[in-house]
Design an enzyme around this catalytic site. Structure first.
Site, PDB file in Angstrom:
ATOM      1  N   ASP A 123       0.822  -1.203   0.000  1.00  0.00           N
ATOM      2  CA  ASP A 123       0.000   0.000   0.000  1.00  0.00           C
ATOM      3  C   ASP A 123       0.861   1.260   0.000  1.00  0.00           C
ATOM      4  O   ASP A 123       1.443   1.630   1.011  1.00  0.00           O
ATOM      5  CB  ASP A 123      -0.903  -0.016   1.239  1.00  0.00           C
ATOM      6  CG  ASP A 123      -1.914   1.119   1.243  1.00  0.00           C
ATOM      7  OD1 ASP A 123      -1.922   1.919   0.288  1.00  0.00           O
ATOM      8  OD2 ASP A 123      -2.687   1.222   2.206  1.00  0.00           O
TER       9      ASP A 123
ATOM     10  N   ASP B 260      -1.939   5.373  -5.957  1.00  0.00           N
ATOM     11  CA  ASP B 260      -2.170   4.598  -4.737  1.00  0.00           C
ATOM     12  C   ASP B 260      -2.379   3.132  -5.079  1.00  0.00           C
ATOM     13  O   ASP B 260      -3.376   2.772  -5.708  1.00  0.00           O
ATOM     14  CB  ASP B 260      -3.381   5.156  -3.986  1.00  0.00           C
ATOM     15  CG  ASP B 260      -3.666   4.403  -2.697  1.00  0.00           C
ATOM     16  OD1 ASP B 260      -2.738   3.767  -2.167  1.00  0.00           O
ATOM     17  OD2 ASP B 260      -4.809   4.453  -2.219  1.00  0.00           O
TER      18      ASP B 260
END
Length: 383
Positions: A103, A261
């Site tokens: 992440d 992201d």
């Protein structure tokens, strides 16, 4: 008590030195061997060899890690019912394997607003290197949760590998050791667990068997929306038509801006950009039967069992400076269920950060050069 005595001696020496600042102080230096009892005729050379071997080992290890990159497997969470990408890390002594979500939008915790209770600890990570060997990295900060609440849903993952850039993230430590960059290549989001690529810290090994597609490079603005990886998008086109999107959508100072992201699956666009994009794409889906799947928060889904992707024009993100990112069509008309595909965009607020999610990034090699503040990318099968 011993530490206090040494401290007092040091303070006394400093006071003496200041009192006699115009004089010269001379200290006798004696080799340590003259202070130790002699056990064998060769004890001195034995000590030298022992200490030098330790030092040589440390030097060799440092050279090995700086010349090589760290490499971790990276695959889709599709088989686990997750929309993120997973890696496996080895933590502790002895090392234990953990499956984690990769992440770039998180540091140590969950960027989705969920919360956790637990403790922080410094641990040792065992990492594979691009030259085939392994190394240990000590003192990495990890969070061990005893309870969590909110939106966190790991779906077969043990936790999160936070790659956002901060003093405490894995990225900060790894780029200091292996070089100021990291890269990943995301396989198709519907790939099975036996299909994977790598998350690499340091230089990406070059392929000698095939000619890689030309890389495109744009500015990576690390100070714009810290700790996220912000890029300067200035527009979106469909085919040859540049969409009419207000400039403030891309302006951080006016509530906009764009980040990449890997923890978000879909691509979020501020209201004006979202409406322009879906309206532009809809025009090319006329005649394709539309469906509204129950419980799915995506507006535009279609029965596409016989749909030819070539009928859909190329969508392109335009960066400041002229660089363009043209994702594959299956990255914005995404597979949602057998025979059903949806436009992979979610409408955000009128003033909101735009997020390029992992499905839009799939089948591209992405290199985040922290030292040079650049983002490079090129199409890839990631196989």
């Amino acid at each position: 008590m011993k530490t206090m005595t040494m401290l007092l001696c040091l303070i006394t020496m400093l006071l003496i030195a200041s009192a006699y600042s115009n004089t010269v102080m001379r200290l006798d230096m004696t080799h340590r061997d003259t202070l130790s009892p002699i056990h064998t005729p060769f004890h001195r050379i034995e000590d030298i060899i022992g200490e030098d071997k330790k030092r040589h080992s440390l030097i060799s290890q440092k050279i090995k890690t700086t010349k090589s990159g760290a490499r971790m497997s990276l695959g889709s969470g599709f088989d686990f019912g997750a929309a993120q990408y997973f890696s496996e890390i080895m933590v502790g002594t002895p090392a234990k394997k953990f499956r984690v979500v990769v992440d770039t939008g998180s540091e140590l915790t969950y960027v989705d607003g969920s919360s956790a209770q637990g403790v922080f600890a410094k641990e040792t990570f065992t990492l594979g290197l691009t030259n085939g060997s392994v190394t240990s990295v000590r003192g990495l900060l990890i969070g061990c949760s005893s309870a969590s609440e909110g939106g966190a849903s790991f779906r077969e993952a043990d936790g999160i590998l936070g790659l956002a850039l901060s003093d405490y993230s894995f990225t900060s430590k790894a780029t200091n050791i292996f070089g100021g960059k990291f890269s990943y290549c995301l396989v198709d989001h519907t790939s099975h667990k036996n299909v994977s690529n790598y998350l690499i810290f340091g230089s990406t090994p070059s392929s000698t068997t095939t000619k890689a597609p030309a890389r495109r490079t744009a500015r990576l603005d690390l100070s714009l929306l810290p700790p996220f990886y912000a890029v300067n998008i200035v527009g979106i086109s469909i085919g040859e038509e540049m969409l009419n999107i207000p400039p403030q959508v891309w302006d951080v100072k006016k509530g906009g801006g764009t980040i990449l992201d890997s923890g978000s699956s879909l691509t979020f666009l501020a209201e004006a950009a979202y409406k322009a994009v879906v309206t532009g794409l809809q025009r090319h889906l006329v005649g394709v039967k539309r469906i509204k799947p129950e419980g799915l928060p995506i507006e535009f889904c279609y029965y596409t069992s016989k749909f030819d992707d070539r009928k859909l024009p190329q969508l392109t993100f335009h960066f400041m400076g002229g660089t363009r990112f043209a994702p594959y069509r299956r990255s914005y008309l995404i597979n949602a269920a057998p025979g059903i595909r949806c436009l992979g965009f979610v409408e955000a607020k009128a003033e909101a950060t735009n997020v390029i999610g992992n499905i839009m990034q799939q089948n591209h090699l992405w290199e985040f050069d922290i030292a040079a503040s650049t983002l490079s990318f090129s199409p890839s099968t990631c196989l």
